[in-house]
Design a protein around this motif. Sequence first.
Motif, mmCIF file in Angstrom:
data_model
loop_
_atom_site.group_PDB
_atom_site.id
_atom_site.type_symbol
_atom_site.label_atom_id
_atom_site.label_comp_id
_atom_site.label_asym_id
_atom_site.label_seq_id
_atom_site.Cartn_x
_atom_site.Cartn_y
_atom_site.Cartn_z
ATOM 1 N N ALA A 213 44.746 45.752 11.792
ATOM 2 C CA ALA A 213 45.525 46.814 11.154
ATOM 3 C C ALA A 213 45.490 48.086 11.982
ATOM 4 C CB ALA A 213 44.986 47.085 9.747
ATOM 5 N N VAL A 214 44.312 48.440 12.488
ATOM 6 C CA VAL A 214 44.175 49.652 13.295
ATOM 7 C C VAL A 214 44.945 49.508 14.612
ATOM 8 C CG1 VAL A 214 42.542 51.148 14.498
ATOM 9 C CG2 VAL A 214 41.959 50.232 12.253
ATOM 10 N N LEU A 215 44.820 48.352 15.248
ATOM 11 C CA LEU A 215 45.532 48.121 16.507
ATOM 12 C C LEU A 215 47.037 48.154 16.303
ATOM 13 C CD1 LEU A 215 43.325 45.220 17.922
ATOM 14 C CD2 LEU A 215 43.617 47.465 18.979
ATOM 15 N N PHE A 216 47.513 47.555 15.232
ATOM 16 C CA PHE A 216 48.956 47.504 14.980
ATOM 17 C C PHE A 216 49.528 48.897 14.752
ATOM 18 C CE2 PHE A 216 52.524 47.165 11.985
ATOM 19 C CZ PHE A 216 53.381 46.384 12.734
ATOM 20 N N ILE A 350 41.765 50.971 3.941
ATOM 21 C CA ILE A 350 42.605 50.532 2.821
ATOM 22 C C ILE A 350 43.105 49.109 3.035
ATOM 23 C CG2 ILE A 350 44.765 50.970 1.612
ATOM 24 C CD1 ILE A 350 42.494 52.849 0.870
ATOM 25 N N THR A 351 43.392 48.751 4.277
ATOM 26 C CA THR A 351 43.815 47.375 4.548
ATOM 27 C C THR A 351 42.684 46.395 4.254
ATOM 28 O OG1 THR A 351 45.357 48.138 6.256
ATOM 29 C CG2 THR A 351 44.753 45.807 6.293
ATOM 30 N N LEU A 352 41.445 46.775 4.569
ATOM 31 C CA LEU A 352 40.294 45.940 4.210
ATOM 32 C C LEU A 352 40.226 45.723 2.702
ATOM 33 C CD1 LEU A 352 37.367 47.220 6.493
ATOM 34 C CD2 LEU A 352 38.358 44.926 6.460
ATOM 35 N N LEU A 353 40.404 46.813 1.951
ATOM 36 C CA LEU A 353 40.381 46.715 0.489
ATOM 37 C C LEU A 353 41.490 45.810 -0.014
ATOM 38 C CD1 LEU A 353 39.253 47.824 -2.262
ATOM 39 C CD2 LEU A 353 41.034 49.564 -2.105
ATOM 40 N N ALA A 354 42.698 45.999 0.506
ATOM 41 C CA ALA A 354 43.837 45.187 0.079
ATOM 42 C C ALA A 354 43.614 43.713 0.408
ATOM 43 C CB ALA A 354 45.112 45.694 0.751
ATOM 44 N N ALA A 355 43.070 43.442 1.587
ATOM 45 C CA ALA A 355 42.830 42.054 1.977
ATOM 46 C C ALA A 355 41.793 41.400 1.076
ATOM 47 C CB ALA A 355 42.363 42.007 3.432
ATOM 48 N N GLN A 356 40.739 42.138 0.702
ATOM 49 C CA GLN A 356 39.715 41.577 -0.178
ATOM 50 C C GLN A 356 40.284 41.233 -1.549
ATOM 51 O OE1 GLN A 356 36.295 44.551 1.123
ATOM 52 N NE2 GLN A 356 35.481 42.902 -0.112
ATOM 53 N N VAL A 357 41.108 42.124 -2.094
ATOM 54 C CA VAL A 357 41.709 41.857 -3.401
ATOM 55 C C VAL A 357 42.620 40.634 -3.322
ATOM 56 C CG1 VAL A 357 43.245 42.756 -5.193
ATOM 57 C CG2 VAL A 357 41.568 44.269 -4.123
ATOM 58 N N PHE A 358 43.457 40.584 -2.296
ATOM 59 C CA PHE A 358 44.390 39.464 -2.145
ATOM 60 C C PHE A 358 43.645 38.140 -1.969
ATOM 61 C CE2 PHE A 358 46.569 36.577 0.794
ATOM 62 C CZ PHE A 358 47.693 36.269 0.039
ATOM 63 N N LEU A 359 42.624 38.132 -1.100
ATOM 64 C CA LEU A 359 41.917 36.893 -0.823
ATOM 65 C C LEU A 359 41.123 36.413 -2.034
ATOM 66 C CD1 LEU A 359 40.680 37.653 2.812
ATOM 67 C CD2 LEU A 359 42.499 36.077 2.124
ATOM 68 N N ASN A 360 40.498 37.334 -2.764
ATOM 69 C CA ASN A 360 39.736 36.927 -3.941
ATOM 70 C C ASN A 360 40.639 36.355 -5.022
ATOM 71 O OD1 ASN A 360 38.594 37.841 -6.843
ATOM 72 N ND2 ASN A 360 36.890 37.323 -5.498
ATOM 73 N N VAL A 361 41.709 37.066 -5.352
ATOM 74 C CA VAL A 361 42.630 36.596 -6.384
ATOM 75 C C VAL A 361 43.344 35.334 -5.915
ATOM 76 C CG1 VAL A 361 44.662 37.202 -7.761
ATOM 77 C CG2 VAL A 361 42.904 38.922 -7.321
ATOM 78 N N GLY A 362 43.645 35.256 -4.617
ATOM 79 C CA GLY A 362 44.281 34.059 -4.078
ATOM 80 C C GLY A 362 43.418 32.824 -4.227
ATOM 81 N N VAL A 363 42.116 32.980 -4.044
ATOM 82 C CA VAL A 363 41.198 31.855 -4.225
ATOM 83 C C VAL A 363 41.149 31.429 -5.686
ATOM 84 C CG1 VAL A 363 38.751 31.206 -4.184
ATOM 85 C CG2 VAL A 363 39.774 32.360 -2.218
#
Length: 408
Positions: A213-216, A350-363
């Motif tokens: 996210a930071v690199l992009f 914030i991208t880390l937070l968003a990814a954690q929420v998505f991955l947890n709920v996705g599982v």
Amino acid sequence: MARKAKRDLTVDEQLARGPLDLPFLMLVLFLLGIGLVMLFSASYYTAFRDSKPPVSNNPYYYIIRQAAFAAAGLGGMYAASRFDYGYLRLLSPFFLGISIVLLVLIYTPLGVEINGVTRWLNLFLVAGPTFQPSEIAKVTVVLYFSSRLALRDKEHKRRFTKRTRWGRTMNFFEKIGFLELVPYGVTLVAVLGLIIFEPHVSGAMLVTVGAAAVLFVSGISLWWFTGLGGAAAGLLFILYHTVGYVHRKITIWLDPWSVDPQGGGYQFRQGIYSIASGGLLGRGLGNSNQKYGFVPEPENDMIFSIVVEELGLVGACLILLLFALLILRGYWIALHARDKFGMLTAVGIITLLAAQVFLNVGVITGLIPNTGISLPFFSYGGTALVIQLGEMGIILSISRQIPAPRKD
């Protein structure tokens, strides 16, 4: 007589006077409060039936510890919000070095094995608190990348002699941006290697997401992300065929009903039953049936299934809406940050937070394979909660220093 023009506030004056971003702060506090309530509901029976020390049948064991970590995290969040985040740019290499040392220590007798994997560290070699160094590595990588990339626009492209083949080759690599990515690639490979072999593939995934996210956002060519994305897919394919830990997770995800009913697919199936029994409005707070020994460790990665069962689809959607508003507000703060370092840091966190929420709920919902990633502010875990609140404090510090609009 002409009025004297008002001077701009210094950084110290901005930190002292604020204002911090109130909507962001309130969303964090709302989610933390709801998370503590749901953790108490999900963990009460688990703790009550656990006779082993240190739980010893204490139904309040998890909530007392989580509340203590929440209090410590709120203190850290307040301190971070009052701290000039600009200093983090200077300290980021030091923090990254510490996180790498902690990851190395996992492979020594200080490493703690839980459920067959060694991801935790105990610096005291006695019964006591443990923590996951990968949680620290996630944010330190974001800070380090942000500190270097904040100066990207000021760096001059290197020139090599065109008289030799080596010089022409290096000029080509410089032109396509390869040489610029080398220090980031070396850092990322070192950190990811230490995390993957714990094994902790999901932790490595989050580190990669934050760094990407930071690199992009810093302006790295999109072609590199396409190529690296293909390489990551190839690596996952190799891991699937060579690492039993990864192969087992993907196999269970593809068909959780085909495996042993009490084996690997049990946790997912019980989570689905929990969601299904919640219906539209839920069974009521505290009235989950699945937490009574059916969903394994409902206070950890599977807590969202208990949330859906007790609060229903409506309650779960409202919680996801709060997360969405928090994430959007975080990106708004990033867009208005006073400098590039603040913008990149906010985007990474914030991208880390968003990814954690998505991955947890996705599982939980079967969208993706089991990753072992916790739900921020909800799942039990002291290290994760304290660091998450500290990260929110950094965002609040960035919000304090957003330049005020000039009045003509």
